[in-house]
Scaffold this active site. Structure first.
Site, PDB file in Angstrom:
ATOM      1  N   TYR A  74       0.820  -1.283  -0.063  1.00  0.00           N
ATOM      2  CA  TYR A  74       0.019  -0.084   0.091  1.00  0.00           C
ATOM      3  C   TYR A  74       0.795   1.318  -0.035  1.00  0.00           C
ATOM      4  O   TYR A  74       0.762   2.259  -0.825  1.00  0.00           O
ATOM      5  CB  TYR A  74      -0.929   0.064   1.234  1.00  0.00           C
ATOM      6  CG  TYR A  74      -1.649   1.380   1.529  1.00  0.00           C
ATOM      7  CD1 TYR A  74      -2.427   1.974   0.671  1.00  0.00           C
ATOM      8  CD2 TYR A  74      -1.126   2.264   2.538  1.00  0.00           C
ATOM      9  CE1 TYR A  74      -3.149   3.101   0.747  1.00  0.00           C
ATOM     10  CE2 TYR A  74      -1.733   3.405   2.882  1.00  0.00           C
ATOM     11  CZ  TYR A  74      -2.826   3.906   1.968  1.00  0.00           C
ATOM     12  OH  TYR A  74      -3.101   5.047   1.961  1.00  0.00           O
TER      13      TYR A  74
ATOM     14  N   GLN B 245      -4.171  19.189   4.842  1.00  0.00           N
ATOM     15  CA  GLN B 245      -4.444  18.643   3.486  1.00  0.00           C
ATOM     16  C   GLN B 245      -6.119  18.512   3.359  1.00  0.00           C
ATOM     17  O   GLN B 245      -6.561  17.997   4.247  1.00  0.00           O
ATOM     18  CB  GLN B 245      -3.763  17.357   2.875  1.00  0.00           C
ATOM     19  CG  GLN B 245      -4.047  17.059   1.679  1.00  0.00           C
ATOM     20  CD  GLN B 245      -5.423  16.103   1.744  1.00  0.00           C
ATOM     21  OE1 GLN B 245      -5.545  15.339   2.675  1.00  0.00           O
ATOM     22  NE2 GLN B 245      -6.084  15.817   0.532  1.00  0.00           N
TER      23      GLN B 245
ATOM     24  N   THR C  97      -5.771  19.292  -2.291  1.00  0.00           N
ATOM     25  CA  THR C  97      -5.394  18.289  -3.374  1.00  0.00           C
ATOM     26  C   THR C  97      -6.454  18.422  -4.469  1.00  0.00           C
ATOM     27  O   THR C  97      -7.672  18.514  -4.357  1.00  0.00           O
ATOM     28  CB  THR C  97      -5.289  17.036  -2.731  1.00  0.00           C
ATOM     29  OG1 THR C  97      -4.388  16.835  -1.921  1.00  0.00           O
ATOM     30  CG2 THR C  97      -5.041  15.957  -3.829  1.00  0.00           C
TER      31      THR C  97
ATOM     32  N   LYS D 100      -2.181  21.443  -4.711  1.00  0.00           N
ATOM     33  CA  LYS D 100      -1.266  20.155  -4.789  1.00  0.00           C
ATOM     34  C   LYS D 100      -1.850  19.376  -6.035  1.00  0.00           C
ATOM     35  O   LYS D 100      -2.795  19.176  -5.885  1.00  0.00           O
ATOM     36  CB  LYS D 100      -1.033  19.501  -3.671  1.00  0.00           C
ATOM     37  CG  LYS D 100       0.021  18.210  -3.682  1.00  0.00           C
ATOM     38  CD  LYS D 100       0.099  17.632  -2.483  1.00  0.00           C
ATOM     39  CE  LYS D 100       0.944  16.476  -2.487  1.00  0.00           C
ATOM     40  NZ  LYS D 100       0.261  15.169  -2.886  1.00  0.00           N
TER      41      LYS D 100
ATOM     42  N   HIS E 249       0.845  12.970  -7.715  1.00  0.00           N
ATOM     43  CA  HIS E 249       0.433  12.046  -6.480  1.00  0.00           C
ATOM     44  C   HIS E 249       1.195  10.960  -6.163  1.00  0.00           C
ATOM     45  O   HIS E 249       0.619   9.531  -5.933  1.00  0.00           O
ATOM     46  CB  HIS E 249      -1.202  11.787  -6.857  1.00  0.00           C
ATOM     47  CG  HIS E 249      -2.201  11.532  -5.796  1.00  0.00           C
ATOM     48  ND1 HIS E 249      -2.785  12.701  -5.355  1.00  0.00           N
ATOM     49  CD2 HIS E 249      -2.317  10.464  -4.524  1.00  0.00           C
ATOM     50  CE1 HIS E 249      -3.824  12.468  -4.199  1.00  0.00           C
ATOM     51  NE2 HIS E 249      -3.311  11.179  -3.762  1.00  0.00           N
TER      52      HIS E 249
ATOM     53  N   ARG F  46       0.360   7.800  -7.792  1.00  0.00           N
ATOM     54  CA  ARG F  46      -0.798   6.914  -7.451  1.00  0.00           C
ATOM     55  C   ARG F  46      -2.331   7.525  -7.977  1.00  0.00           C
ATOM     56  O   ARG F  46      -3.266   6.833  -7.545  1.00  0.00           O
ATOM     57  CB  ARG F  46      -0.982   7.142  -5.795  1.00  0.00           C
ATOM     58  CG  ARG F  46       0.396   6.654  -5.155  1.00  0.00           C
ATOM     59  CD  ARG F  46       0.107   7.112  -3.555  1.00  0.00           C
ATOM     60  NE  ARG F  46      -0.967   5.879  -3.120  1.00  0.00           N
ATOM     61  CZ  ARG F  46      -0.676   4.906  -2.578  1.00  0.00           C
ATOM     62  NH1 ARG F  46       0.583   4.201  -2.595  1.00  0.00           N
ATOM     63  NH2 ARG F  46      -1.555   4.038  -2.172  1.00  0.00           N
TER      64      ARG F  46
END
Length: 383
Positions: free
Chosen positions: A24, A126, A154, A250, A274, A277
């Site tokens: 993960y 975040q 984000t 971001k 990211h 990801r």
């Protein structure tokens, strides 16, 4: 044994974590092309040794009105507590002692209040803008009340990407995966024993929407429903109007997006895919950095996230115009390997390597680093 490189911390984390948890942390989306591109592109940025008096050196700098000891920030990581019980609080404390910011994630295991409570430096926070705008408003209000002065928004996650290793989409495993998980846990008694002895394992900032007993198991389904594919630049303006502190955007990989962020009042952008990801065909972040710096570098700060595995990588990013870098996997490796002491070790490794590289490139301070530190015929890939 003292680890002397980030790779050594990574190997320690691999040995100490159940396979599904390590995967993960380690894995990316799809075929993991963007994840690999970040590392490959970074390694192909060549630096130039220069002769200069570097007997006195300083690694400190100033970002978003804050003096920091190193030009780096610890990135937000969803479910970061999987690496080590109560790990998010421990990482925040280690970062504060090292004089660098820690960014708490909306999807952290520990609640923001828990992370901030005994941390001498208020964390950054975040945020996702969810379909449930009232929830996003509540999260911002909570962050303000706890002294957070920087909000990291984000923008590159309109939906969940496919992940083919690790926990993937669903935290509730099928029987075969559950058996593998049980076997993995049995082989790592230190990991599960720390979690058994720790505070309640939960999604601390979302205990209302995702309350016990199956909050963790419901995360993927709930998040898939709450991520907003209609999100646009006007929503960034809505966040800017509500947030009185510094605003960081971001997930920027091109000049136009950077300009849009600047027009909506961002104080900084993070060039990020990211960590490989999300969009698996995304450009490597170090390759996108010069374009973003050229577009908005005189208007706001430009940070870089993705592909940082050494102090030399930090130096590469600074030479290409970044004001600071953000790290995720490196400090998680340290956290998984040795808890709070492992995060401290990660930051010490990066400090030592950055200091050595700074001296060899003929610079006495971070503020002196610019394109002159790059090799004249450096192989900068453009992907």
């Amino acid at each position: 044994m003292t680890r002397s490189t980030i790779e050594a911390l990574r190997q320690g984390a691999r040995r100490r974590l159940p396979r599904l948890v390590f995967d993960y942390i380690e894995g990316g989306s799809g075929a993991e092309q963007a994840l690999a591109a970040n590392l490959q592109a970074m390694s192909r940025v060549a630096l130039a040794p220069r002769l200069a008096d570097v007997s006195r050196r300083t690694l400190g700098t100033r970002i978003l009105g804050e003096d920091i000891a190193l030009p780096l920030v610890l990135s937000p990581v969803a479910l970061g507590g999987l690496a080590w019980a109560d790990g998010e609080r421990l990482a925040a404390r280690a970062a504060a002692r090292a004089g660098v910011p820690y960014t708490a994630a909306t999807l952290s295991n520990a609640p923001l209040a828990h992370i901030a409570r005994d941390c001498p430096r208020p964390p950054w926070f975040q945020l996702f803008v969810f379909k449930d705008r009232a929830l996003s408003e509540r999260l911002m209000d909570d962050a303000l009340s706890l002294g957070c002065r920087v909000l990291v928004l984000t923008i590159d996650m309109p939906l969940l990407a496919d992940h083919h290793r690790g926990l993937g989409h669903d935290v509730r495993p099928d029987p075969a995966t559950a058996l593998k998980l049980a076997w993995g846990l049995g082989r790592h008694p230190g990991w599960w024993w720390r979690h058994l002895r720790s505070r309640r394992f939960s999604l601390g900032n979302l205990d209302g929407p995702l309350s016990a007993p199956d909050g963790i198991a419901s995360l993927a389904s709930w998040l898939g429903d709450q991520l907003d594919p209609s999100l646009g630049w006007s929503d960034l303006g809505w966040v800017r109007a509500r947030w009185p502190g510094a605003l960081v955007v971001k997930g920027v990989l091109d000049a136009d997006s950077a300009r849009q962020a600047a027009e909506q009042g961002a104080d900084a952008v993070v060039v990020s895919n990211h960590g490989g990801r999300q969009l698996d065909a995304a450009r490597a972040t170090i390759a996108a950095l010069p374009e973003v710096v050229a577009a908005v570098g005189e208007r706001l700060e430009v940070h870089l996230d993705g592909g940082i595995r050494s102090g030399l990588d930090i130096l590469r990013a600074l030479a290409l115009g970044a004001d600071a870098v953000h790290i995720g996997r490196p400090y998680l490796y340290g956290l998984a390997d040795a808890g709070e002491a492992g995060v401290e070790r990660c930051l010490a490794i990066l400090r030592r390597e950055l200091d050595q590289g700074l001296a060899m490139c003929g610079c006495s301070s971070i503020r002196e680093v610019d394109a002159r530190a790059l090799a004249a015929n450096g192989d900068l890939i453009d992907r």
